[in-house]
Design a protein around this motif. Structure first.
Motif, PDB file in Angstrom:
ATOM      1  N   ASP A  22      -9.024  -7.921  -8.212  1.00 22.93           N
ATOM      2  CA  ASP A  22     -10.053  -7.660  -7.204  1.00 22.93           C
ATOM      3  C   ASP A  22      -9.554  -6.671  -6.150  1.00 22.93           C
ATOM      4  OD1 ASP A  22     -11.786  -9.319  -8.483  1.00 22.93           O
ATOM      5  OD2 ASP A  22     -11.445 -11.059  -7.176  1.00 22.93           O
ATOM      6  N   SER A  23      -8.268  -6.782  -5.797  1.00 25.37           N
ATOM      7  CA  SER A  23      -7.708  -5.867  -4.798  1.00 25.37           C
ATOM      8  C   SER A  23      -7.786  -4.427  -5.275  1.00 25.37           C
ATOM      9  CB  SER A  23      -6.233  -6.234  -4.497  1.00 25.37           C
ATOM     10  OG  SER A  23      -6.141  -7.494  -3.884  1.00 25.37           O
ATOM     11  N   LEU A  24      -7.500  -4.210  -6.564  1.00 22.63           N
ATOM     12  CA  LEU A  24      -7.583  -2.855  -7.111  1.00 22.63           C
ATOM     13  C   LEU A  24      -9.012  -2.332  -7.045  1.00 22.63           C
ATOM     14  CD1 LEU A  24      -6.139  -0.507  -8.486  1.00 22.63           C
ATOM     15  CD2 LEU A  24      -6.529  -1.644 -10.686  1.00 22.63           C
ATOM     16  N   LYS A  25      -9.969  -3.183  -7.360  1.00 20.40           N
ATOM     17  CA  LYS A  25     -11.387  -2.797  -7.327  1.00 20.40           C
ATOM     18  C   LYS A  25     -11.809  -2.455  -5.895  1.00 20.40           C
ATOM     19  CE  LYS A  25     -14.545  -5.927  -7.555  1.00 20.40           C
ATOM     20  NZ  LYS A  25     -15.461  -7.016  -8.030  1.00 20.40           N
ATOM     21  N   PHE A  26     -11.439  -3.319  -4.942  1.00 21.73           N
ATOM     22  CA  PHE A  26     -11.804  -3.074  -3.538  1.00 21.73           C
ATOM     23  C   PHE A  26     -11.138  -1.799  -3.014  1.00 21.73           C
ATOM     24  CE2 PHE A  26     -12.218  -7.955  -3.096  1.00 21.73           C
ATOM     25  CZ  PHE A  26     -13.494  -7.909  -3.628  1.00 21.73           C
ATOM     26  N   ALA A  27      -9.921  -1.528  -3.477  1.00 26.97           N
ATOM     27  CA  ALA A  27      -9.192  -0.334  -3.012  1.00 26.97           C
ATOM     28  C   ALA A  27      -9.922   0.928  -3.451  1.00 26.97           C
ATOM     29  CB  ALA A  27      -7.759  -0.353  -3.553  1.00 26.97           C
ATOM     30  N   LYS A  28     -10.352   0.955  -4.698  1.00 26.84           N
ATOM     31  CA  LYS A  28     -11.053   2.138  -5.203  1.00 26.84           C
ATOM     32  C   LYS A  28     -12.361   2.350  -4.471  1.00 26.84           C
ATOM     33  CE  LYS A  28      -8.996   2.037  -9.837  1.00 26.84           C
ATOM     34  NZ  LYS A  28      -9.221   1.809 -11.291  1.00 26.84           N
ATOM     35  N   GLU A  29     -13.066   1.255  -4.175  1.00 21.60           N
ATOM     36  CA  GLU A  29     -14.335   1.373  -3.446  1.00 21.60           C
ATOM     37  C   GLU A  29     -14.094   1.941  -2.047  1.00 21.60           C
ATOM     38  OE1 GLU A  29     -15.997  -2.510  -3.440  1.00 21.60           O
ATOM     39  OE2 GLU A  29     -16.532  -2.505  -5.568  1.00 21.60           O
ATOM     40  N   ALA A  30     -13.078   1.432  -1.371  1.00 20.63           N
ATOM     41  CA  ALA A  30     -12.782   1.933  -0.025  1.00 20.63           C
ATOM     42  C   ALA A  30     -12.342   3.387  -0.070  1.00 20.63           C
ATOM     43  CB  ALA A  30     -11.691   1.066   0.617  1.00 20.63           C
ATOM     44  N   ASP A  31     -11.567   3.731  -1.102  1.00 17.11           N
ATOM     45  CA  ASP A  31     -11.105   5.120  -1.235  1.00 17.11           C
ATOM     46  C   ASP A  31     -12.280   6.052  -1.448  1.00 17.11           C
ATOM     47  OD1 ASP A  31      -9.439   7.273  -1.440  1.00 17.11           O
ATOM     48  OD2 ASP A  31      -8.588   6.747  -3.389  1.00 17.11           O
ATOM     49  N   ASP A  32     -13.235   5.645  -2.272  1.00 19.52           N
ATOM     50  CA  ASP A  32     -14.428   6.462  -2.516  1.00 19.52           C
ATOM     51  C   ASP A  32     -15.238   6.663  -1.241  1.00 19.52           C
ATOM     52  OD1 ASP A  32     -13.708   6.663  -5.154  1.00 19.52           O
ATOM     53  OD2 ASP A  32     -15.017   5.012  -5.828  1.00 19.52           O
ATOM     54  N   GLN A  33     -15.206   5.654  -0.381  1.00 24.28           N
ATOM     55  CA  GLN A  33     -15.962   5.731   0.874  1.00 24.28           C
ATOM     56  C   GLN A  33     -15.192   6.465   1.972  1.00 24.28           C
ATOM     57  OE1 GLN A  33     -16.794   1.643   1.769  1.00 24.28           O
ATOM     58  NE2 GLN A  33     -18.091   1.345  -0.054  1.00 24.28           N
ATOM     59  N   GLY A  34     -13.938   6.878   1.666  1.00 25.54           N
ATOM     60  CA  GLY A  34     -13.130   7.610   2.645  1.00 25.54           C
ATOM     61  C   GLY A  34     -12.478   6.731   3.691  1.00 25.54           C
ATOM     62  N   THR A  36      -9.512   5.165   4.487  1.00 19.89           N
ATOM     63  CA  THR A  36      -8.114   5.188   4.047  1.00 19.89           C
ATOM     64  C   THR A  36      -7.388   3.889   4.361  1.00 19.89           C
ATOM     65  OG1 THR A  36      -8.059   7.585   4.397  1.00 19.89           O
ATOM     66  CG2 THR A  36      -5.936   6.462   4.183  1.00 19.89           C
ATOM     67  N   LEU A  37      -7.582   3.364   5.569  1.00 16.51           N
ATOM     68  CA  LEU A  37      -6.858   2.156   5.967  1.00 16.51           C
ATOM     69  C   LEU A  37      -7.204   0.987   5.060  1.00 16.51           C
ATOM     70  CD1 LEU A  37      -4.875   0.967   8.069  1.00 16.51           C
ATOM     71  CD2 LEU A  37      -6.875   0.293   9.429  1.00 16.51           C
ATOM     72  N   GLU A  38      -8.511   0.795   4.767  1.00 15.25           N
ATOM     73  CA  GLU A  38      -8.928  -0.292   3.893  1.00 15.25           C
ATOM     74  C   GLU A  38      -8.421  -0.071   2.468  1.00 15.25           C
ATOM     75  OE1 GLU A  38     -10.872  -3.298   4.280  1.00 15.25           O
ATOM     76  OE2 GLU A  38     -10.030  -2.887   6.275  1.00 15.25           O
ATOM     77  N   ALA A  39      -8.448   1.179   2.030  1.00 19.31           N
ATOM     78  CA  ALA A  39      -7.986   1.485   0.671  1.00 19.31           C
ATOM     79  C   ALA A  39      -6.500   1.158   0.521  1.00 19.31           C
ATOM     80  CB  ALA A  39      -8.233   2.960   0.366  1.00 19.31           C
ATOM     81  N   VAL A  40      -5.702   1.566   1.509  1.00 11.13           N
ATOM     82  CA  VAL A  40      -4.256   1.282   1.461  1.00 11.13           C
ATOM     83  C   VAL A  40      -4.016  -0.224   1.508  1.00 11.13           C
ATOM     84  CG1 VAL A  40      -2.099   1.492   2.763  1.00 11.13           C
ATOM     85  CG2 VAL A  40      -3.548   3.503   2.418  1.00 11.13           C
ATOM     86  N   LYS A  41      -4.778  -0.915   2.332  1.00 11.87           N
ATOM     87  CA  LYS A  41      -4.618  -2.367   2.476  1.00 11.87           C
ATOM     88  C   LYS A  41      -4.796  -3.066   1.135  1.00 11.87           C
ATOM     89  CE  LYS A  41      -6.776  -3.983   6.027  1.00 11.87           C
ATOM     90  NZ  LYS A  41      -7.864  -4.518   6.886  1.00 11.87           N
ATOM     91  N   TYR A  42      -5.811  -2.636   0.358  1.00  9.39           N
ATOM     92  CA  TYR A  42      -6.053  -3.289  -0.940  1.00  9.39           C
ATOM     93  C   TYR A  42      -5.153  -2.748  -2.042  1.00  9.39           C
ATOM     94  CZ  TYR A  42     -10.029  -5.874   0.891  1.00  9.39           C
ATOM     95  OH  TYR A  42     -10.808  -6.758   1.592  1.00  9.39           O
ATOM     96  N   TYR A  43      -4.808  -1.460  -1.963  1.00  6.24           N
ATOM     97  CA  TYR A  43      -3.920  -0.910  -2.987  1.00  6.24           C
ATOM     98  C   TYR A  43      -2.561  -1.628  -2.989  1.00  6.24           C
ATOM     99  CZ  TYR A  43      -6.436   3.129  -4.902  1.00  6.24           C
ATOM    100  OH  TYR A  43      -7.321   3.943  -5.580  1.00  6.24           O
ATOM    101  N   ILE A  44      -2.013  -1.912  -1.823  1.00  6.49           N
ATOM    102  CA  ILE A  44      -0.673  -2.528  -1.798  1.00  6.49           C
ATOM    103  C   ILE A  44      -0.707  -3.969  -2.301  1.00  6.49           C
ATOM    104  CG2 ILE A  44       0.091  -1.028   0.096  1.00  6.49           C
ATOM    105  CD1 ILE A  44      -0.163  -3.408   1.989  1.00  6.49           C
ATOM    106  N   LEU A  45      -1.920  -4.568  -2.388  1.00  4.77           N
ATOM    107  CA  LEU A  45      -2.056  -5.913  -2.954  1.00  4.77           C
ATOM    108  C   LEU A  45      -2.409  -5.872  -4.440  1.00  4.77           C
ATOM    109  CD1 LEU A  45      -4.079  -7.712  -0.109  1.00  4.77           C
ATOM    110  CD2 LEU A  45      -1.670  -8.044  -0.675  1.00  4.77           C
ATOM    111  N   SER A  46      -2.571  -4.678  -4.962  1.00  9.24           N
ATOM    112  CA  SER A  46      -3.032  -4.514  -6.354  1.00  9.24           C
ATOM    113  C   SER A  46      -1.853  -4.430  -7.317  1.00  9.24           C
ATOM    114  CB  SER A  46      -3.882  -3.241  -6.446  1.00  9.24           C
ATOM    115  OG  SER A  46      -3.038  -2.104  -6.409  1.00  9.24           O
ATOM    116  N   PRO A  47      -2.111  -4.368  -8.634  1.00  3.19           N
ATOM    117  CA  PRO A  47      -1.015  -4.210  -9.599  1.00  3.19           C
ATOM    118  C   PRO A  47      -0.317  -2.855  -9.470  1.00  3.19           C
ATOM    119  CG  PRO A  47      -3.014  -4.999 -10.679  1.00  3.19           C
ATOM    120  CD  PRO A  47      -3.404  -4.590  -9.300  1.00  3.19           C
ATOM    121  N   ASN A  48      -0.991  -1.884  -8.810  1.00  6.81           N
ATOM    122  CA  ASN A  48      -0.424  -0.541  -8.672  1.00  6.81           C
ATOM    123  C   ASN A  48      -0.300  -0.174  -7.189  1.00  6.81           C
ATOM    124  OD1 ASN A  48      -0.573  -0.219 -11.574  1.00  6.81           O
ATOM    125  ND2 ASN A  48      -2.770   0.178 -11.276  1.00  6.81           N
ATOM    126  N   PRO A  49       0.583  -0.824  -6.450  1.00  5.54           N
ATOM    127  CA  PRO A  49       0.659  -0.558  -5.004  1.00  5.54           C
ATOM    128  C   PRO A  49       1.085   0.861  -4.675  1.00  5.54           C
ATOM    129  CG  PRO A  49       2.507  -1.924  -5.731  1.00  5.54           C
ATOM    130  CD  PRO A  49       1.556  -1.849  -6.865  1.00  5.54           C
TER     131      PRO A  49
END
Length: 1298
Positions: free
Chosen positions: A1058-1070, A1072-1085
């Motif tokens: 779910d973290s990876l999914k949320f990270a991509k959504e935040a990244d698409d929306q620009g 950055t802070l939310e995207a980084v927050k979820y990316y570091i919790l994802s399988p690909n930090p």
């Protein structure tokens, strides 16, 4: 990285040895003295105007015989010892510069050669004088004339002005003088009383006159003191002592007073002040009951701390109303017409006492009395009082110490030969049993100060161990070199006498069976006896050691378990019930001496050895948990107290006692308390002691005192149970150093001050109690009717014509002129007594002038005059300027209460003065300033808890919490913050909790267990806004996908997927802070690196940016798991992240005043930004210029160096201002300033590490980096980790010293 274990929190330094002559030396702002095996160096702390222990130099293996300071270089001194060595030291760098092995015989004297730069001379017996030039080729030569003496040399001195000239003092009382180019004199000027006899009167001391090329001051042990002209070889003056019984042991010229010197008596501690023009002393000052050993007057900057104070110019004319020039003696004291300028005398005494005496003020700057001067063989806490510690020494004395102040409160009569062991009587009987080398055993009544019983059943044989039965106070056991263990009643009646095949070194009563005792024998066996039977044979004999057994100890928690320490270097754990050795603890490289079971943790055992180390063992698997190497010689004694189970005292052949805390080893217990875990996870139940000892079980308390605490807590109501639990266990865990005082102040701040203990008045007092307790103390003194000292210094003699003129003026009614003349004559009291006859205003002005004059003279007599005129602020500044912060706080509090105010010129019933209201000054700011200065003094002295007490005493909870956090007392900070009812410190409690949770991560790496991660989550959930801390913590954790998802679920975070999914959504929306927050919790930090770094570099490329704009994003990126960050594909991003983190860290360190690591962070960022493929928004040249500008501005802001530097260039100011703007204001509530953990001010003997950051020797605890070799100080590690989470080694690994 290091996990932490035993932490040193206190040091009781050795006394000065009384056997050799040249064991005290001084240079500039340092002085040193010798214990048996170590040299203690004290250095002036200019900030607080006091001397502090700076270093302990220890390389000699046998008794040090002499030290000498290099007159050309205050950083260099030399020492000689009975191991036939001469060592040259660099004090500033705390290292050996040169080492001369095998001097053939023991040097008795040292002296620096004035005719060669790097040459030191030494002599033994009758010569020859050897000269060692260590600076060139290390060559050793002999003096052509100074050899073949017919009497041994006691002392020799090179002349400091006449190159090559020297004087020797001999055992037969004669002198030998050698001058280059002139005839030498051997064995001349024998004392007159020895002429015609064969008696000897050894030369006790000799010193060249600092202002003469020929005059020499000589003292003999019996004949007294002579001033000798070495040119004519005649005695100019023989000085007469007050009585025939008096004799001089040491002497020293007063360097700032031509023709004046002081002497120290042999039998009584009387210092006599002399002038060469007078044969009798001009003053006699009794300082101690015991005689002097060494004396050295220094003219340090402490003596001249007011030298820069400008004096008002004299008026150009005088009249009946003009102001007379105030007489000032520049802090000199006038005695019998002789002016003594300021100076400080380093005094050492025959009982080991060491002090610094202020000749000008006639008082001690400090006196460390009654220190042991030889090996301390044993130490024990008093059974009913964990604050009293007894020590037994080779010097034949037992001393009882207050561990809070590290001062001696009782000492035995002495002269007992060697005391090998001691044992307190049970409970509060106040008696100590001791074992000696020659005089059997004895009982000492501590309160009466008398030996009340002696036991001589071992005859003239040495007794090595003594044990008082704490379950049957009538029984005492001893064992010794006669091969017997003897059990007797306290009245001396023998109960049992157990014969062994060889000497018996150790014995210990079972803690569970009053009739069972174990012994350790030279034959390597451990024996267990049961005294209730008539048999003299042991019940059990345990074999296995391959050398003698020195100590045995029964476990206080596990019945039938005992340990033994042997000369084979091992400790064996025996199970009496199984007749078996259940473990062998191997690791010491020398014989084992000290043994200690922890009274609460069943599997914890501590040992001390001849290899200088103390080791902490987990007996379940035989692992050595920690090794400390702070003692400088064999470790003999170890002790703890059931009421303070994590506080340990150790003693050694280095003559020191050190106080330690084991709290870091059981930090999880304190975390569980804070996280509100049930008490069953902290204290074991009575029937489950074996569970507390099981392999793999985290520490549980299993002693009687912890169970009593648990039972008391279970009876409390739920309203305040958690606060009380935190308080009681905090006191239980904390070492000496103010925790009890802190909790009493917390109660007072919370309005619960009805049950203050009797010890409260000895600590830091709350402001509302300060004057009350001081007044009470004064009342007690009046009741006791303490005797006063002598009448003091006599009045100054003045010119008669001025006195006659004054008498005329007073008869004419010219009162003001009379007063001014009295002032000019220095008779202020006469002037002040009649000044009201002029006017009140004039009296007040004159009193203020007198106070100012006394302040310039550094004279405490200014105090009553400041009080009389209401000059509270000036008096506070005076006390603070002299490091008397307690006094400053008292004055400020009295002023706050309105008891110290300027008197009114005219009084009216309406309280107005001259028709106007005179408002009372607001002294609250002054009071708070005083508390901050006192807190700073405690903090710099390695006592963050007492520093916090100072802030709580004026109810400043935020600063109190800050000091605890900066001292890394995180558990205490959180416990205090959770208990205080005020709310302005809540953010600090949260910050401390986040740091403490980091500690769980460190433990989990060393002891893999999901339990520690769960504990970290529980801790972080106590923080009001815990989302970001939980995200950063979970992002750092490693494990399988299932384990990490489980962790996320417990923390209330999204799963990996779910973290990876949320990270991509935040990244698409620009976002950055939310995207980084979820990316570091994802399988690909690592996916967070590109977008996060791009955002950070964009912000840092702006013309005006601040740290806080990029720090939240940088903190998230810095939480990426290390193994992900260290992937090859992430090399570029990793290097950029490390460089930016180091640069931002330097800016944060700059604003927080972490001055010791700012240069290292800038240098680190400079190095990282030059790596391949790194593109960061700053350049190497920029970093170099910023560091240079910071250094220059910092030096100019330093008062001590401001006069030595020119005005900085404008470009430096501009660069520094730009740095400060980028750094921005500090965002946390922690006050600025460096971190200083408790014990970081304490020097070690042997545990020497060099800092990777500075290249200097580390003072205090060291922190090892990830390679296991490089180290930095724990203080620097804490500051580094708070501003830059990555290791200084640049590997991408994180640093976690919390």
């Amino acid at each position: 990285m290091t996990t932490g274990g035993m932490k040193q929190v206190g040091l009781l330094a050795a006394g000065c040895q009384p056997w050799n002559s040249d064991v005290c030396a001084a240079s500039a702002d340092r002085f040193a003295y010798c214990a048996t095996l170590a040299i203690y160096v004290y250095q002036l702390d200019h900030k607080f105007s006091e001397y502090k222990l700076h270093s302990i130099m220890s390389e000699h293996k046998k008794t040090i015989t002499a030290i000498a300071w290099n007159p050309r270089n205050p950083d260099i001194f030399a020492s000689a010892s009975a191991d036939n060595r001469v060592i040259v030291w660099n004090v500033a760098e705390q290292r050996v510069v040169a080492n001369l092995e095998n001097t053939k015989q023991t040097p008795s004297c040292l002296g620096w050669c004035m005719h060669e730069r790097d040459a030191i001379a030494f002599i033994y017996a009758r010569g020859p004088l050897c000269i060692w030039n260590f600076g060139q080729n290390g060559g050793l030569t002999t003096h052509k004339e100074a050899s073949n003496f017919i009497s041994d040399v006691c002392q020799f001195r090179w002349h400091h002005r006449k190159i090559g000239k020297m004087a020797f003092g001999h055992v037969d009382g004669t002198l030998s003088i050698f001058t280059p180019g002139q005839k030498g004199y051997k064995h001349t000027l024998r004392p007159e009383n020895l002429e015609g006899s064969d008696e000897e009167d050894p030369v006790a001391d000799l010193q060249w006159d600092p202002l003469s090329s020929d005059y020499l001051l000589v003292s003999n042990q019996h004949f007294g003191v002579r001033l000798v002209d070495t040119d004519s070889m005649t005695v100019i003056m023989s000085f007469i002592l007050p009585s025939a019984a008096a004799s001089v042991h040491t002497l020293s010229w007063i360097p700032t007073a031509p023709g004046m010197f002081v002497t120290g008596d042999t039998h009584v501690g009387v210092m006599r002040v002399w002038n060469v023009s007078k044969s009798t002393p001009i003053e006699n000052i009794k300082l101690k009951r015991t005689g002097f050993h060494a004396l050295h007057v220094i003219n340090s900057s402490l003596s001249n701390n007011n030298s820069d104070t400008p004096t008002p110019p004299s008026p150009t004319h005088t009249s009946s109303t003009s102001m007379a020039p105030s007489t000032s003696s520049n802090n000199a004291v006038t005695v019998s017409g002789y002016s003594i300028p300021p100076g400080h005398a380093v005094c050492t005494f025959l009982d080991g006492g060491v002090g610094l005496y202020d000749l000008g003020k006639r008082k001690w700057n400090f006196l460390r009395d009654l220190g042991h001067v030889e090996t301390i063989f044993d130490c024990k806490f008093k059974p009913d009082n964990p604050e009293l510690l007894a020590t037994a020494s080779f010097d034949g004395t037992i001393k009882v110490w207050d561990v809070n102040t590290l001062t001696a409160v009782f000492t035995s009569p002495g002269n007992e030969g060697v005391i090998y062991a001691l044992s307190w009587a049970p409970a509060d009987l106040n008696c100590i049993a001791a074992a000696t080398s020659r005089h059997g055993a004895f009982l000492w009544d501590v309160t009466k100060g008398k030996i009340i019983k002696r036991f001589n059943e071992h005859g003239k044989f040495s007794i090595y161990s003594i044990a008082w039965n704490h379950k049957d106070s009538r029984r005492i056991a001893t064992c010794g070199s006669d091969g017997h263990c003897i059990i007797r009643n306290v009245d001396g009646k023998i109960i049992q006498k157990y014969k062994h095949p060889a000497a018996v070194f150790g014995c210990d009563w079972s803690t569970n069976n009053k009739d069972m005792i174990a012994t350790g024998c030279e034959d390597g066996n451990v024996r267990v006896y049961y005294i209730a039977t008539t048999s003299d044979q042991p019940l059990k004999v345990f074999t296995g050691h391959t050398a003698k057994v020195f100590h045995v100890k029964w476990s206080p928690l596990r019945e039938g378990i005992l340990c033994s320490g042997s000369d084979d270097g091992t400790i064996r754990i025996w199970d009496y019930t199984q007749d078996a050795c259940i473990n062998v603890l191997a690791g010491h490289s020398g014989p084992v001496r000290g043994l200690l079971w922890n009274p609460e943790i069943p599997f914890l055992l501590i040992s001390g050895s001849w290899d200088y180390t103390i080791r902490v063992w987990d007996i379940r698997d035989g692992a050595c948990i920690d090794t400390v190497l702070d003692h400088g010689a064999d470790v003999y004694g170890l002790t703890t107290h059931p009421k303070k189970p994590l506080t340990v005292a150790s003693c050694s052949r280095d003559s020191t006692v050190r106080i330690w805390t084991l709290a870091p080893l059981v930090t999880t217990l304190q975390m569980k308390l804070i996280a509100k875990r049930p008490l069953t996870e902290i204290v074991s139940t009575p029937g489950r002691k074996e569970h507390a000892s099981a392999v793999g079980v985290t520490p549980l308390l299993a002693g009687k005192n912890s169970r009593d605490l648990k039972q008391a807590l279970e009876k409390l109501s739920s309203d305040n149970a958690h606060a009380v639990k935190l308080k009681l266990f905090s006191e239980f865990f904390s070492p000496p150093g103010g925790a009890k005082n802190l909790w009493e102040l917390v109660d007072i701040v919370n309005g619960q001050d009805t049950n203050m203990t009797t010890d409260y008045k000895k600590g830091v007092l709350h402001m509302k109690h300060l004057t009350k307790y001081k007044a009470s103390g004064a009342q007690e003194l009046e009741i006791v009717k303490m005797s006063r000292f002598g009448a003091g210094i006599g009045a100054q003699s003045k010119e008669e014509r001025l006195r006659e003129a004054a008498q005329i003026h007073i008869r004419l009614g010219n009162i003001q002129r009379y007063c001014e003349l009295m002032v000019e004559l220095g008779e202020w009291n006469k002037a002040l007594s009649v000044a009201p006859g002029v006017s009140y205003e004039y009296w007040k002005q004159l009193t203020e002038r007198h106070a100012d004059c006394l302040m310039k003279e550094d004279n405490d007599a200014c105090i009553p005059y400041c009080v009389a005129t209401g000059q509270a602020a000036k008096l506070v500044d005076y006390h603070s300027g002299h490091g008397q912060f307690q006094e400053a706080m008292l004055v400020a509090q009295v002023a706050c209460e309105g008891s110290l105010r300027p008197p009114y010129t005219a009084y009216r019933p309406d309280g107005k003065c001259n028709g106007l209201e005179e408002p009372l000054p607001d002294y609250n700011k002054i009071l708070h300033k005083c508390s901050e200065e006192l807190a700073d003094w405690y903090f710099q002295a390695g006592s963050p808890v007492l520093a916090a007490c100072c802030h709580l005493s004026v109810e400043n909870a935020k600063l109190a919490m800050s000091k605890l956090i900066r001292g890394n007392e995180l558990e205490l900070a959180i416990s205090t913050g959770s208990t205080l009812k005020t709310k302005d410190h809540r953010a600090l409690t949260s910050f401390a909790t986040e740091l403490l949770a980091r500690r769980c991560e460190r433990i989990s790496r060393c002891f893999p267990s999901s339990e520690y991660r769960d504990l970290a989550i529980d801790l972080l959930k106590t923080i009001p806004d815990c989302d970001l801390p939980l995200i950063r913590m979970c992002a750092r954790c490693t494990g399988s996908s299932a384990e990490i998802n489980d962790l996320h679920q417990k923390a209330g975070l999204a799963s990996l997927e779910d973290s990876l999914k949320f990270a991509k959504e935040a990244d698409d929306q620009g976002n950055t802070l939310e995207a980084v927050k979820y990316y570091i919790l994802s399988p690909n930090p690592e996916s967070a690196l590109d977008i996060g770094l791009a955002e950070i570099k964009s912000k840092m490329s702006a013309s005006k940016w601040q740290v806080e704009e990029v720090k939240p994003l940088l903190d998230l990126l810095s939480s990426i798991r290390t193994e992900k960050l260290q992937q090859q594909k992430c090399s570029k991003q990793r290097n950029e992240l490390l460089a930016i983190s180091a640069y931002i860290g330097a800016l944060v360190a700059l604003r927080r005043e972490y001055d010791s690591i700012v240069p290292a962070l800038f240098e680190h960022s400079k190095l990282l930004c030059t790596r391949d493929l790194v593109a960061v928004p700053f350049t190497e040249k920029q970093v170099v210029s910023e560091l240079e500008a910071w250094r220059i501005i910092k030096q100019l802001n330093n008062k001590s160096s401001s006069r030595e530097n020119s005005t900085p260039k404008e470009e430096h100011r501009v660069i520094c201002e730009s740095l400060l703007k980028k750094a921005g204001p500090e965002s946390s509530d922690v006050d600025v300033g460096p971190d200083l953990v408790s014990g970081s001010h304490l020097p070690s003997h042997s545990d020497v590490h060099v800092s990777y950051l500075t290249g200097n020797r580390i003072q205090g605890p060291a922190f090892f980096l990830e390679d296991g070799r490089q180290a930095i100080s724990l203080n620097d590690a804490l500051m580094w980790a708070k501003v830059n989470p990555f290791s200084p080694l640049g590997t991408g690994a994180q640093i976690n010293p919390f």
